[in-house]
Write a protein that holds these residues in place. Structure first.
Motif, mmCIF file in Angstrom:
data_model
loop_
_atom_site.group_PDB
_atom_site.id
_atom_site.type_symbol
_atom_site.label_atom_id
_atom_site.label_comp_id
_atom_site.label_asym_id
_atom_site.label_seq_id
_atom_site.Cartn_x
_atom_site.Cartn_y
_atom_site.Cartn_z
ATOM 1 N N GLN A 72 0.809 -1.216 0.000
ATOM 2 C CA GLN A 72 0.000 0.000 0.000
ATOM 3 C C GLN A 72 0.845 1.269 0.000
ATOM 4 O OE1 GLN A 72 0.699 -1.840 2.521
ATOM 5 N NE2 GLN A 72 0.807 -0.671 4.398
ATOM 6 N N THR A 73 2.140 1.167 0.304
ATOM 7 C CA THR A 73 2.946 2.384 0.425
ATOM 8 C C THR A 73 3.117 3.114 -0.913
ATOM 9 O OG1 THR A 73 5.030 1.139 0.395
ATOM 10 C CG2 THR A 73 4.079 1.640 2.539
ATOM 11 N N PRO A 74 3.391 2.432 -2.032
ATOM 12 C CA PRO A 74 3.427 3.174 -3.291
ATOM 13 C C PRO A 74 2.026 3.591 -3.754
ATOM 14 C CG PRO A 74 3.979 0.867 -3.669
ATOM 15 C CD PRO A 74 3.887 1.069 -2.186
ATOM 16 N N LEU A 75 1.012 2.858 -3.348
ATOM 17 C CA LEU A 75 -0.355 3.242 -3.703
ATOM 18 C C LEU A 75 -0.765 4.516 -2.966
ATOM 19 C CD1 LEU A 75 -2.030 -0.284 -3.691
ATOM 20 C CD2 LEU A 75 -1.189 1.018 -5.653
ATOM 21 N N GLY A 76 -0.380 4.632 -1.696
ATOM 22 C CA GLY A 76 -0.625 5.860 -0.951
ATOM 23 C C GLY A 76 0.095 7.038 -1.593
ATOM 24 N N LEU A 77 1.305 6.781 -2.070
ATOM 25 C CA LEU A 77 2.077 7.789 -2.786
ATOM 26 C C LEU A 77 1.327 8.217 -4.045
ATOM 27 C CD1 LEU A 77 5.049 9.090 -3.033
ATOM 28 C CD2 LEU A 77 5.404 7.254 -4.676
ATOM 29 N N GLY A 78 0.766 7.242 -4.759
ATOM 30 C CA GLY A 78 0.012 7.531 -5.974
ATOM 31 C C GLY A 78 -1.237 8.354 -5.708
ATOM 32 N N LEU A 79 -1.916 8.072 -4.593
ATOM 33 C CA LEU A 79 -3.084 8.871 -4.225
ATOM 34 C C LEU A 79 -2.671 10.327 -3.985
ATOM 35 C CD1 LEU A 79 -4.806 6.383 -1.765
ATOM 36 C CD2 LEU A 79 -5.669 7.084 -4.025
ATOM 37 N N ALA A 80 -1.556 10.508 -3.292
ATOM 38 C CA ALA A 80 -1.058 11.861 -3.019
ATOM 39 C C ALA A 80 -0.631 12.551 -4.312
ATOM 40 C CB ALA A 80 0.114 11.801 -2.032
ATOM 41 N N TYR A 81 -0.006 11.802 -5.194
ATOM 42 C CA TYR A 81 0.406 12.359 -6.486
ATOM 43 C C TYR A 81 -0.817 12.835 -7.263
ATOM 44 C CZ TYR A 81 2.348 12.831 -11.151
ATOM 45 O OH TYR A 81 2.714 13.323 -12.381
ATOM 46 N N GLY A 82 -1.888 12.033 -7.242
ATOM 47 C CA GLY A 82 -3.114 12.405 -7.939
ATOM 48 C C GLY A 82 -3.700 13.705 -7.405
ATOM 49 N N LEU A 83 -3.663 13.871 -6.102
ATOM 50 C CA LEU A 83 -4.157 15.113 -5.504
ATOM 51 C C LEU A 83 -3.340 16.313 -5.989
ATOM 52 C CD1 LEU A 83 -4.746 13.883 -1.851
ATOM 53 C CD2 LEU A 83 -6.513 14.763 -3.396
ATOM 54 N N LYS A 84 -2.031 16.178 -5.934
ATOM 55 C CA LYS A 84 -1.172 17.288 -6.343
ATOM 56 C C LYS A 84 -1.298 17.564 -7.833
ATOM 57 C CE LYS A 84 3.434 19.188 -6.048
ATOM 58 N NZ LYS A 84 4.788 19.065 -5.533
ATOM 59 N N TYR A 85 -1.311 16.537 -8.630
ATOM 60 C CA TYR A 85 -1.387 16.675 -10.087
ATOM 61 C C TYR A 85 -2.663 17.402 -10.507
ATOM 62 C CZ TYR A 85 -1.412 15.351 -15.018
ATOM 63 O OH TYR A 85 -1.446 15.371 -16.394
ATOM 64 N N ARG A 86 -3.758 17.089 -9.831
ATOM 65 C CA ARG A 86 -5.054 17.707 -10.162
ATOM 66 C C ARG A 86 -5.279 19.033 -9.424
ATOM 67 N NH1 ARG A 86 -9.280 13.312 -8.976
ATOM 68 N NH2 ARG A 86 -7.783 12.804 -7.372
ATOM 69 N N GLY A 87 -4.330 19.427 -8.588
ATOM 70 C CA GLY A 87 -4.440 20.691 -7.874
ATOM 71 C C GLY A 87 -5.512 20.688 -6.800
ATOM 72 N N LEU A 88 -5.771 19.527 -6.215
ATOM 73 C CA LEU A 88 -6.817 19.392 -5.206
ATOM 74 C C LEU A 88 -6.246 19.522 -3.797
ATOM 75 C CD1 LEU A 88 -8.711 16.333 -6.728
ATOM 76 C CD2 LEU A 88 -9.333 18.760 -6.903
ATOM 77 N N LYS A 89 -7.064 20.017 -2.886
ATOM 78 C CA LYS A 89 -6.700 20.046 -1.476
ATOM 79 C C LYS A 89 -6.853 18.631 -0.920
ATOM 80 C CE LYS A 89 -6.344 24.575 -0.943
ATOM 81 N NZ LYS A 89 -5.134 25.226 -0.518
ATOM 82 N N GLY A 90 -6.104 18.328 0.101
ATOM 83 C CA GLY A 90 -6.212 17.026 0.743
ATOM 84 C C GLY A 90 -4.864 16.350 0.858
ATOM 85 N N ALA A 91 -4.886 15.186 1.489
ATOM 86 C CA ALA A 91 -3.667 14.411 1.694
ATOM 87 C C ALA A 91 -4.029 12.930 1.735
ATOM 88 C CB ALA A 91 -2.988 14.821 2.999
ATOM 89 N N ALA A 92 -3.025 12.108 1.583
ATOM 90 C CA ALA A 92 -3.201 10.661 1.703
ATOM 91 C C ALA A 92 -2.579 10.208 3.017
ATOM 92 C CB ALA A 92 -2.546 9.939 0.536
ATOM 93 N N LEU A 93 -3.344 9.455 3.792
ATOM 94 C CA LEU A 93 -2.856 8.884 5.042
ATOM 95 C C LEU A 93 -2.654 7.401 4.781
ATOM 96 C CD1 LEU A 93 -2.282 9.824 7.940
ATOM 97 C CD2 LEU A 93 -4.619 9.194 8.516
ATOM 98 N N CYS A 94 -1.419 6.962 4.857
ATOM 99 C CA CYS A 94 -1.066 5.580 4.530
ATOM 100 C C CYS A 94 -0.576 4.865 5.788
ATOM 101 C CB CYS A 94 0.021 5.573 3.459
ATOM 102 S SG CYS A 94 0.530 3.921 2.942
ATOM 103 N N PHE A 95 -1.348 3.881 6.238
ATOM 104 C CA PHE A 95 -0.998 3.108 7.422
ATOM 105 C C PHE A 95 -0.167 1.899 7.031
ATOM 106 C CE2 PHE A 95 -4.757 5.437 8.671
ATOM 107 C CZ PHE A 95 -4.498 5.798 9.975
ATOM 108 N N LEU A 96 0.837 1.581 7.844
ATOM 109 C CA LEU A 96 1.656 0.400 7.616
ATOM 110 C C LEU A 96 2.141 -0.140 8.946
ATOM 111 C CD1 LEU A 96 5.229 1.474 6.884
ATOM 112 C CD2 LEU A 96 3.438 3.138 6.451
ATOM 113 N N GLY A 97 2.519 -1.396 8.945
ATOM 114 C CA GLY A 97 3.066 -2.012 10.138
ATOM 115 C C GLY A 97 4.576 -1.932 10.140
ATOM 116 N N ASP A 98 5.192 -2.324 11.246
ATOM 117 C CA ASP A 98 6.648 -2.232 11.347
ATOM 118 C C ASP A 98 7.358 -3.141 10.356
ATOM 119 O OD1 ASP A 98 7.100 -4.561 13.887
ATOM 120 O OD2 ASP A 98 5.183 -3.545 13.611
ATOM 121 N N GLY A 99 6.724 -4.229 9.939
ATOM 122 C CA GLY A 99 7.344 -5.117 8.958
ATOM 123 C C GLY A 99 7.504 -4.460 7.603
ATOM 124 N N ALA A 100 6.614 -3.543 7.254
ATOM 125 C CA ALA A 100 6.670 -2.867 5.954
ATOM 126 C C ALA A 100 7.868 -1.935 5.839
ATOM 127 C CB ALA A 100 5.383 -2.080 5.727
#
Length: 197
Positions: free
Chosen positions: A103-131
């Motif tokens: 999910q870590t690169p997917l969270g990055l992609g969600l954030a990229y989409g927000l910035k690319y489209r000029g939208l307000k907001g952020a992506a919160l990406c949860f992960l465990g210590d193993g990740a």
């Protein structure tokens, strides 16, 4: 709600009514509630496979989530995702993912989409210590900082990567979030048992 939901889930799983994998979130509820409470409808949430609490904190229907666990068509993923794959696009909840750090690169992609489209907001990406030991996580941090993307990575460190202790799985002995310094990123450590912190 999360604790009671998980207790009911554990009972159904132990009795064989829920099939497949089932990863409970008991004991970690303050992390999801405290973090997600600060979001609004413009923000995205993406998680690990231990996602029941996050989905409930984001406002998903307990009925739809439980139906998913039982493999019913009325489930949030039409009974095809099970415990690890809840989705609610109407709530900007982009699911749990069964691959560690997947999910870590997917969270990055969600954030990229927000910035690319000029939208307000952020992506919160949860992960465990193993990740934190996976290459995809490090690649994501590098790009997030390089492109100044609105993503926050939340490491829910319970000291174990599945069944392997952090001492046996990570050569890095300091706070795992401190690894962000290697990419010039800000980081902070919180007490996951305190919902307000």
């Amino acid at each position: 709600l999360i604790r009671r939901f998980e207790e009911a889930t554990a009972k159904a799983y132990a009795s064989g009514k829920i099939k497949g994998f089932c990863h409970l979130y008991i004991g970690e509820e303050p992390v999801a509630v405290g973090a997600i409470e600060n979001l609004d409808e413009r923000d995205y949430v993406i998680c690990t496979y231990r996602e029941h609490g996050h989905a409930l904190a984001r406002g998903m229907s307990p009925r739809a989530i439980m139906a998913e666990l039982f493999g019913k068509a009325t489930g949030c993923s039409r009974g095809k995702g099970g415990s690890m794959h809840y989705f609610a696009p109407d709530k900007n909840y982009w699911g749990g993912h069964g691959i560690v750090a997947g999910q870590t690169p997917l969270g990055l992609g969600l954030a990229y989409g927000l910035k690319y489209r000029g939208l307000k907001g952020a992506a919160l990406c949860f992960l465990g210590d193993g990740a934190v030991n996976q290459g995809a996580f490090h690649e994501s941090l590098n790009l997030a900082e390089l492109w100044d993307l609105p993503v926050v990575y939340v490491i829910e460190n319970n000291g174990y990567s599945m069944g392997t202790s952090q001492k046996r799985s990570s050569a890095y002995t300091d706070f795992l979030a401190k690894r962000a310094e290697g990419y010039g990123m800000a980081w902070e450590q919180f007490n996951g048992a305190d919902v307000y912190e």
